[in-house]
Design a protein around this motif. Sequence first.
Motif, PDB file in Angstrom:
ATOM      1  N   LEU A  10       0.841  -1.192   0.000  1.00  0.00           N
ATOM      2  CA  LEU A  10       0.000   0.000   0.000  1.00  0.00           C
ATOM      3  C   LEU A  10       0.879   1.246   0.000  1.00  0.00           C
ATOM      4  CD1 LEU A  10      -2.883   1.183   0.292  1.00  0.00           C
ATOM      5  CD2 LEU A  10      -2.558   1.100   2.755  1.00  0.00           C
TER       6      LEU A  10
ATOM      7  N   ALA B 298       2.440   1.849  -3.435  1.00  0.00           N
ATOM      8  CA  ALA B 298       1.468   2.329  -4.424  1.00  0.00           C
ATOM      9  C   ALA B 298       1.134   3.797  -4.165  1.00  0.00           C
ATOM     10  CB  ALA B 298       0.204   1.475  -4.393  1.00  0.00           C
TER      11      ALA B 298
ATOM     12  N   MET C  88       1.947   6.965  -6.677  1.00  0.00           N
ATOM     13  CA  MET C  88       0.834   7.808  -7.117  1.00  0.00           C
ATOM     14  C   MET C  88       1.085   9.263  -6.738  1.00  0.00           C
ATOM     15  SD  MET C  88      -1.938   7.284  -8.798  1.00  0.00           S
ATOM     16  CE  MET C  88      -3.251   6.102  -8.622  1.00  0.00           C
TER      17      MET C  88
ATOM     18  N   LEU D 102      -3.589   8.232  -1.441  1.00  0.00           N
ATOM     19  CA  LEU D 102      -4.171   7.139  -0.642  1.00  0.00           C
ATOM     20  C   LEU D 102      -5.636   6.931  -1.018  1.00  0.00           C
ATOM     21  CD1 LEU D 102      -3.974   5.098   1.645  1.00  0.00           C
ATOM     22  CD2 LEU D 102      -4.407   6.936   3.272  1.00  0.00           C
ATOM     23  N   ARG D 103      -6.356   8.044  -1.211  1.00  0.00           N
ATOM     24  CA  ARG D 103      -7.767   7.941  -1.580  1.00  0.00           C
ATOM     25  C   ARG D 103      -7.918   7.249  -2.940  1.00  0.00           C
ATOM     26  NH1 ARG D 103     -11.054  11.610  -4.067  1.00  0.00           N
ATOM     27  NH2 ARG D 103      -9.419  13.187  -4.034  1.00  0.00           N
ATOM     28  N   LEU D 104      -7.058   7.623  -3.905  1.00  0.00           N
ATOM     29  CA  LEU D 104      -7.130   7.017  -5.235  1.00  0.00           C
ATOM     30  C   LEU D 104      -6.818   5.523  -5.176  1.00  0.00           C
ATOM     31  CD1 LEU D 104      -5.371   9.776  -7.400  1.00  0.00           C
ATOM     32  CD2 LEU D 104      -7.818   9.399  -7.039  1.00  0.00           C
ATOM     33  N   VAL D 105      -5.774   5.186  -4.421  1.00  0.00           N
ATOM     34  CA  VAL D 105      -5.346   3.791  -4.352  1.00  0.00           C
ATOM     35  C   VAL D 105      -6.413   2.946  -3.656  1.00  0.00           C
ATOM     36  CG1 VAL D 105      -3.660   2.278  -3.254  1.00  0.00           C
ATOM     37  CG2 VAL D 105      -2.878   4.272  -4.513  1.00  0.00           C
ATOM     38  N   LEU D 106      -7.003   3.472  -2.574  1.00  0.00           N
ATOM     39  CA  LEU D 106      -8.060   2.718  -1.879  1.00  0.00           C
ATOM     40  C   LEU D 106      -9.285   2.562  -2.781  1.00  0.00           C
ATOM     41  CD1 LEU D 106      -7.887   4.102   1.773  1.00  0.00           C
ATOM     42  CD2 LEU D 106      -7.046   1.928   0.888  1.00  0.00           C
ATOM     43  N   HIS D 107      -9.533   3.578  -3.609  1.00  0.00           N
ATOM     44  CA  HIS D 107     -10.632   3.467  -4.566  1.00  0.00           C
ATOM     45  C   HIS D 107     -10.388   2.307  -5.528  1.00  0.00           C
ATOM     46  CE1 HIS D 107     -13.720   4.690  -7.472  1.00  0.00           C
ATOM     47  NE2 HIS D 107     -12.819   4.448  -8.388  1.00  0.00           N
ATOM     48  N   LEU D 108      -9.160   2.227  -6.053  1.00  0.00           N
ATOM     49  CA  LEU D 108      -8.829   1.137  -6.978  1.00  0.00           C
ATOM     50  C   LEU D 108      -9.015  -0.215  -6.299  1.00  0.00           C
ATOM     51  CD1 LEU D 108      -5.696   2.390  -8.944  1.00  0.00           C
ATOM     52  CD2 LEU D 108      -7.979   1.911  -9.836  1.00  0.00           C
ATOM     53  N   LEU D 109      -8.675  -0.293  -5.016  1.00  0.00           N
ATOM     54  CA  LEU D 109      -8.810  -1.559  -4.275  1.00  0.00           C
ATOM     55  C   LEU D 109     -10.264  -1.986  -4.162  1.00  0.00           C
ATOM     56  CD1 LEU D 109      -6.325  -1.543  -1.288  1.00  0.00           C
ATOM     57  CD2 LEU D 109      -6.411  -3.080  -3.233  1.00  0.00           C
ATOM     58  N   GLN D 110     -11.159  -0.999  -4.093  1.00  0.00           N
ATOM     59  CA  GLN D 110     -12.576  -1.333  -3.952  1.00  0.00           C
ATOM     60  C   GLN D 110     -13.221  -1.695  -5.283  1.00  0.00           C
ATOM     61  OE1 GLN D 110     -14.187   2.051  -1.893  1.00  0.00           O
ATOM     62  NE2 GLN D 110     -14.049   1.040   0.095  1.00  0.00           N
ATOM     63  N   GLN D 111     -12.583  -1.293  -6.372  1.00  0.00           N
ATOM     64  CA  GLN D 111     -13.121  -1.594  -7.698  1.00  0.00           C
ATOM     65  C   GLN D 111     -12.662  -2.977  -8.148  1.00  0.00           C
ATOM     66  OE1 GLN D 111     -15.255   0.661  -9.180  1.00  0.00           O
ATOM     67  NE2 GLN D 111     -15.027   1.583  -7.178  1.00  0.00           N
TER      68      GLN D 111
ATOM     69  N   THR E  47      -7.921  -1.708 -12.428  1.00  0.00           N
ATOM     70  CA  THR E  47      -6.496  -1.438 -12.218  1.00  0.00           C
ATOM     71  C   THR E  47      -5.696  -1.943 -13.412  1.00  0.00           C
ATOM     72  OG1 THR E  47      -6.872  -1.751  -9.867  1.00  0.00           O
ATOM     73  CG2 THR E  47      -4.586  -1.706 -10.598  1.00  0.00           C
TER      74      THR E  47
ATOM     75  N   ALA F  85       3.639  -0.872  -9.032  1.00  0.00           N
ATOM     76  CA  ALA F  85       3.169  -0.714  -7.649  1.00  0.00           C
ATOM     77  C   ALA F  85       1.670  -0.955  -7.576  1.00  0.00           C
ATOM     78  CB  ALA F  85       3.524   0.675  -7.126  1.00  0.00           C
TER      79      ALA F  85
ATOM     80  N   LEU G 195       0.005  -4.110  -5.695  1.00  0.00           N
ATOM     81  CA  LEU G 195      -0.956  -3.905  -4.614  1.00  0.00           C
ATOM     82  C   LEU G 195      -2.239  -4.674  -4.899  1.00  0.00           C
ATOM     83  CD1 LEU G 195      -1.824  -2.270  -2.041  1.00  0.00           C
ATOM     84  CD2 LEU G 195      -2.843  -0.656  -3.631  1.00  0.00           C
ATOM     85  N   ARG G 196      -2.738  -4.527  -6.129  1.00  0.00           N
ATOM     86  CA  ARG G 196      -4.048  -5.099  -6.450  1.00  0.00           C
ATOM     87  C   ARG G 196      -4.029  -6.618  -6.420  1.00  0.00           C
ATOM     88  NH1 ARG G 196      -8.224  -5.897  -5.910  1.00  0.00           N
ATOM     89  NH2 ARG G 196     -10.160  -5.021  -6.684  1.00  0.00           N
TER      90      ARG G 196
END
Lengths: 205, 205
Positions: free
Chosen positions: A8, A11, A15, A27-36, A41, B47, B51-52
């Motif tokens: 994390l 990443a 970013m 962090l917000r963008l990366v967490l968004h990608l994790l939820q999608q 990604t 990265a 992560l993903r």
Amino acid sequence: MEFSSKLLEQAVYEMSQLPGIGKRTALRLVLHLLQQPEAQTEQLTEALTGLRTGIKFCKNCHNISDTELCEICANPNRESAIVCVVEDVRDVMAIENTSQYRGHYHVLGGKISPLDGIGPQDLTIYSLIEKVKSGAIEEIIFALSSTMEGDTTNFYIYRQLEGLNVKTSTIARGIAVGDELEFADEVTLGRSILNRIPFENSLKH
Amino acid sequence: MEFSSKLLEQAVYEMSQLPGIGKRTALRLVLHLLQQPEAQTEQLTEALTGLRTGIKFCKNCHNISDTELCEICANPNRESAIVCVVEDVRDVMAIENTSQYRGHYHVLGGKISPLDGIGPQDLTIYSLIEKVKSGAIEEIIFALSSTMEGDTTNFYIYRQLEGLNVKTSTIARGIAVGDELEFADEVTLGRSILNRIPFENSLKH
């Protein structure tokens, strides 16, 4: 920031290397990608990799292109004797959107900026001079941003063109259409008075 | 927007799928990457892919972690009988930064939000209830955002916990330290009066 995961952290760090993206936004963008779904990604990384490895620049105008010669340079209906000098692809897109210009472009790839370590050799200036020397160009239109770096670049190119048989012009600076006079800065207002045009000309558009 | 290259258009499109990134910002970011060495794009995409694909969630608290059990849950010095319920990893980081909390967490992965199609089954609520039922937990601290979704989620979990032998509490709402009273909203100010604490308690910190 203390991260619970190295993956994390890595990443988010990468970013946040993008301009205008701080650690929190990253962090917000990366967490968004994790939820999608994972596919999103994948599509993002593939598009970026594809662009970075497959990108071509038009051999005539240096604009970003998928082909050796970009669509504009390859179009026989455009006037190749008029060349509009711009900073990057965004400016080409902006001018194309006006539908007012039928000539070619020359994309410099930046502006001369000693503070950022960008000199004339980092731009495509010499290729422009060569084009002019070949004699195929009648007019050069400078369309760089009206900043110190833009003016410096304009002037550098202008000096290089001295003695060559080419007309040079620059896009008009003045009060934007729809703007109120009282809110215009004095430099712009002053230029708009000095560079006034016959009233009849303004009726043509 | 008319792009001169499909590769560019695709990269801008994928970038603009991120929250808060419009087409213009996406184009700026993508052009920035083009100007940087190819390695930067590689590092970014690696990265994100790493992560993903490699991401793990702590099997106890569901926080993002590189190991099966996150550092907090694996730390024997933390009180496992107290569990702070939060929305996501950002809240864990924020609370950890205060150095005021020595218990465990439970990361829900979101809030109940019917409008976004997120129900209790999309979150880790049942795993929390199971943990409580196992009898190892003495206190649950609700630390969700003070929004309608946060309150709904709090209340849903609270109802699920009824009849189980566990203390529940919620973090204090009130005037932020350093804030002026006159600028506080009336709901917050009202709550800060209703939930007033003995003055001596405020001297402890």
